[in-house]
Structures are given as C-alpha cells and as structure tokens.
Design a protein around this motif. Sequence first.
Motif, short mmCIF file in Angstrom:
data_model
loop_
_atom_site.label_atom_id
_atom_site.label_comp_id
_atom_site.label_asym_id
_atom_site.label_seq_id
_atom_site.Cartn_x
_atom_site.Cartn_y
_atom_site.Cartn_z
N TYR A 124 0.83 -1.21 0.00
CA TYR A 124 0.00 0.00 0.00
C TYR A 124 0.86 1.25 0.00
O TYR A 124 0.63 2.18 -0.80
N GLY A 128 -7.97 6.82 -2.67
CA GLY A 128 -7.09 5.78 -2.15
C GLY A 128 -6.37 6.23 -0.89
O GLY A 128 -6.21 5.45 0.05
N TYR A 129 -5.93 7.49 -0.87
CA TYR A 129 -5.32 8.02 0.35
C TYR A 129 -6.37 8.18 1.45
O TYR A 129 -6.09 7.94 2.63
N LEU A 151 -6.56 -2.20 -3.52
CA LEU A 151 -5.79 -1.20 -4.25
C LEU A 151 -6.30 -0.95 -5.67
O LEU A 151 -6.28 0.19 -6.15
N ARG A 190 -9.13 -0.70 -6.82
CA ARG A 190 -10.25 0.25 -6.86
C ARG A 190 -9.76 1.68 -6.90
O ARG A 190 -10.47 2.58 -7.37
N TYR A 191 -8.53 1.90 -6.41
CA TYR A 191 -8.06 3.27 -6.22
C TYR A 191 -6.85 3.64 -7.06
O TYR A 191 -6.31 4.73 -6.91
N ARG A 192 -6.43 2.75 -7.92
CA ARG A 192 -5.29 3.07 -8.77
C ARG A 192 -5.70 4.07 -9.84
O ARG A 192 -6.80 4.00 -10.41
N GLN A 200 -8.73 6.38 2.30
CA GLN A 200 -8.93 5.14 3.07
C GLN A 200 -7.94 5.04 4.23
O GLN A 200 -8.28 4.55 5.31
N LEU A 211 -2.02 6.09 -6.57
CA LEU A 211 -3.36 6.06 -6.02
C LEU A 211 -4.09 7.39 -6.20
O LEU A 211 -3.49 8.47 -6.18
#
Length: 222
Positions: free
Chosen positions: A32, A45-46, A216, A218-220, A48, A41
């Motif tokens: 991560y 993503g951050y 991950l 989902r947020y790339r 989260q 990300l």
Amino acid sequence: MSVTTELEARPFSGQLRESTRGVHDRANHSTYMNALLGGELSLAGYTQLAIQYYFIYQAIERVSDTMTGDAVGREFVFDELRRLPALERDLAGLVGPAWRTEIRPLASTEAYAARITQASAWAGGYVAHHYTRYLGDIAGGQVIRRLLEKNFDLTEAGSLFYHFDEIGSAPAFRDRYRGKLDAAPWDEAARAQVINETLVAFEHNVAVFDELALNLDRYRIA
C-alpha cells in the motif's frame, strides 16, 4: 565490541530505533505505501488511510487523556501533537460533512486500537504506541504531505494531519522526545518490554497497510 554490547551501550532512544528498524522499513515498503508514495493512487485511495488513522488516533488520544496522572506517562502527553482535530477537518473535506456516519474501521484497525488500549495499562506500553505513530508522522509523514499537496493540491483540509506547526522545530522536538525516552526510569527489563511493544505497534501498522492493499485496484489511477 559485539553488536549486542554496542546496542546496549547506546542511549535507550538509540536502542529503540535500531531494534525496530527492520519492521519500520517493512511498513514503509508495504504494497500500500509503495503505491501511495509512487503516485499510483487516487485521492480516494489516500482517504482510506486517513479514515483508519482517525480510529487509531482516537484510541491513542483517549489514553493520553488518562496519562496526565501517571508520573512517567504524562511526560509523553503533548497537546501540540494531538491529531484528531486535524483529522476531523481532513475527513470533512475528503469524505464530506456526514463523514462521521460514513466511515468504518477495518478489522486490522479495530485490532490495532484494541491493542493500544490494552497495552496502555502501563505507561511503557502507551509510550511504545505513541512513539511509533507520532515520531513517524513528524518525520516520514512529511513525504506524504508533500505528495498530497503536489498531486492533489491539498494545502488545507486533506493534508492537515501532517501539519505540525505547533511543535516548532521538528528536529528539536524529536531530540526533546528522545531525551525523555532516555530519561524514563525503566530498568533493562522494562526497556525490553517497551521495545517489544513497539515491535507489536509496527506489526499492527503493517497489518492495516496489508488490509488496505486488498482493495488497491479500486483506487489506482488509470
């Protein structure tokens, strides 16, 4: 001089740092964190991670409130370090005004928060978790602050968690903190307990990062 003898001859703050270097590096280079620091990300993503930090710091700072009456623990209660006010403002910006009803801790975060509470029955356990989080945020956390400000133009709500304006000089504060570690009235057995609990704290951080890494994709950033 053997490695063990050399380590024992160091001030306790140096022993603590060297004894936890391996797991510290493993946390910093988790899947991560590699993705986050590599700019892979999205802001979501951050977010989260910021959500999980809210629950972690809620646990630590609740304990801080109880440590003011402990002869050793109160030496490590710094109002200027408290992160919850900044996290609340960050989450209002990152999640929205109803963030309190929308966020949830991961299972690894719940386990981490429970360990903080359990370990802090003794001041040394509290210090182990306090040290692991706050000194890391003051130092390495500034890399994340710069990334958020550069990649997402977050100069206000969103990156406030990493703003430590109230401590003054960060290197001077870290030296002051390490001085308190060196001066704490722990014998060798108690110091070993602090080191062991610090290792546990880092392992909990790794567990949170590992659970975040499960989603991950989902947020790339495409």
